[in-house]
Design an enzyme around this catalytic site. Sequence first.
Site, PDB file in Angstrom:
ATOM      1  CE  LYS A 109     -10.686   7.490 -19.887  1.00  0.00           C
ATOM      2  NZ  LYS A 109     -11.089   8.807 -19.383  1.00  0.00           N
ATOM      3  CG  ASP A 144      -7.940  15.665 -16.486  1.00  0.00           C
ATOM      4  OD1 ASP A 144      -7.193  15.053 -17.278  1.00  0.00           O
ATOM      5  OD2 ASP A 144      -9.024  15.199 -16.079  1.00  0.00           O
ATOM      6  NE  ARG A 168      -3.033   0.301   3.260  1.00  0.00           N
ATOM      7  CZ  ARG A 168      -2.516   0.812   4.381  1.00  0.00           C
ATOM      8  NH1 ARG A 168      -2.081   2.057   4.400  1.00  0.00           N
ATOM      9  NH2 ARG A 168      -2.427   0.073   5.467  1.00  0.00           N
ATOM     10  CE1 TYR A 216     -14.574  11.012 -17.785  1.00  0.00           C
ATOM     11  CE2 TYR A 216     -14.483  11.086 -15.396  1.00  0.00           C
ATOM     12  CZ  TYR A 216     -14.703  10.388 -16.560  1.00  0.00           C
ATOM     13  OH  TYR A 216     -15.052   9.074 -16.504  1.00  0.00           O
TER      14      TYR A 216
HETATM   15  C1  PLP Z   1     -11.643   9.258 -18.171  1.00  0.00           C
HETATM   16  C2  PLP Z   1     -11.266  10.581 -17.668  1.00  0.00           C
HETATM   17  C3  PLP Z   1     -11.134  10.821 -16.282  1.00  0.00           C
HETATM   18  C4  PLP Z   1     -11.461   9.760 -15.247  1.00  0.00           C
HETATM   19  O1  PLP Z   1     -10.565   8.693 -15.274  1.00  0.00           O
HETATM   20  P1  PLP Z   1     -10.933   7.189 -14.814  1.00  0.00           P
HETATM   21  O2  PLP Z   1      -9.658   6.458 -15.087  1.00  0.00           O
HETATM   22  O3  PLP Z   1     -12.082   6.730 -15.635  1.00  0.00           O
HETATM   23  O4  PLP Z   1     -11.268   7.241 -13.371  1.00  0.00           O
HETATM   24  C5  PLP Z   1     -10.725  12.070 -15.884  1.00  0.00           C
HETATM   25  N1  PLP Z   1     -10.470  13.039 -16.763  1.00  0.00           N
HETATM   26  C6  PLP Z   1     -10.593  12.867 -18.097  1.00  0.00           C
HETATM   27  C7  PLP Z   1     -10.291  13.991 -19.033  1.00  0.00           C
HETATM   28  C8  PLP Z   1     -11.001  11.629 -18.591  1.00  0.00           C
HETATM   29  O5  PLP Z   1     -11.147  11.466 -19.908  1.00  0.00           O
END
Ligand code: PLP
Length: 427
Positions: A230, A205, A69, A122
């Site tokens: 992604k 982000d 962890r 998001y």
């Molecule tokens: C998919 C996404 C998230 C969230 O990520 P997860 O891995 O699904 O928790 C956050 N920001 C953006 C821009 C995303 O495309």
Amino acid sequence: MKENNFNPESLMMTYGYKPELSEGAIKCPIFQTSTFVFKTAEEGKAFFELAYGLREKSPKEELGLIYSRINNPNLEILENRLSLWDKSDDCAVFESGMSAISTVLLEFLKPGDLLVYSNPVYGGTDHFIHHFLDKIGVHTIGVMPNQGIDDVVQMIQDSGKADKLAMIYLETPANPTNNIVDIEKFSQIAKQFSTEDRKTLVAVDNTYMGPLWQHPLQCGADLVLYSATKYIGGHSDLIAGAVLGNTELMIRVKTLRTFLGNMVSPHTAWLLLRSLETLKVRMDQQTKNAQVIADYLEGHAKVKKVYYLGLLKEGTADFATYKKQCSAPGAMVSFDIEGGEKEAFTFLNNLKLMKLAVSLGGTESLAEHPKTMTHAGVDEGQRQQMNITDQLLRLSIGVESVDDLIWDLDQALHKVHINTPLKVDQV
Ligand SMILES: *Cc1c(COP(=O)(O)O)cnc(C)c1O
């Protein structure tokens, strides 16, 4: 060229891994273990002193392995490799993008603080801001696309909470409209509202662009966040997240991660190590395909408007921002189809090669309808302001032959009949 000047893509196969510690295996094994054996009690004591910040690290001393962890070789190697792309001091990997985002917001915001964020964000982030941060008494101001910088400064001043501005949170380019904001300008706002004992942080982000095509830390941001699900994962077979920044901030992020227990698993970290080896070739191919597709869509009679960074017009403010902070236009293409939901759905239902699914950044191309899918939970009034309408479709472009993708788009658009009334048996 010196060894320490290698490009990140040259280091993704080997960096941070010592074969001699793993029977000479060329690839890092999966360290599927919960705990690690200390050589002596003294060593165990020394590791814990560092892990709990009870004393300063001596030069050259590294945090020993204690418990998965807190740390694990798969996580550490992954974090070291991810740090190379954004040139950050450190990185923390999480079990999802949302856990990376929520951990950062929880660590750096407290009741009474002010958060300024760019719209759209998001859907999950939007939910966390409106349904969790609101509840614990964090004040929030959403900046709408095309609001000028002076407007933003005015809004902060008018809020009466300027002295509590703890964080500016940006998503650029924004999901799903590719709207961009100038990271450097928002970093200047953060400086303007920072005080001697409280630095206003800028978190970005970077899921849509990173870690290849945009490096927010170099534009003045303090923290970079990813859904590693992604592009970083890139094969639509895992969920993960990451946060990067300087040592001081990352100690705080990693400490909260230790106590929330939302670190990535060794197996997922291992899958991500494999993904990183092909990150550059995948993303290069994806953006090349995306530009061809955006150009094709722009010339199609049934397409009203295409939202793609590679189509921004020279001379506009957005083009200047794009040129300043991005090295490629990315591989997310959104567009308005002529008509409405019916036409959009006809297009989606007739795709043969592209799959109808949410998520993005994988090797396969995906298509979706943001208004009724990824952004179904966003307030309708706000959706209109952000151009998330019945007509909007979002494509994530993969590594397929671009000729095949165009063939697919062409035949699906061909099935769309504009202005024909819906027959009962089609409802
Ligand atoms: C998919 C996404 C998230 C969230 O990520 P997860 O891995 O699904 O928790 C956050 N920001 C953006 C821009 C995303 O495309």
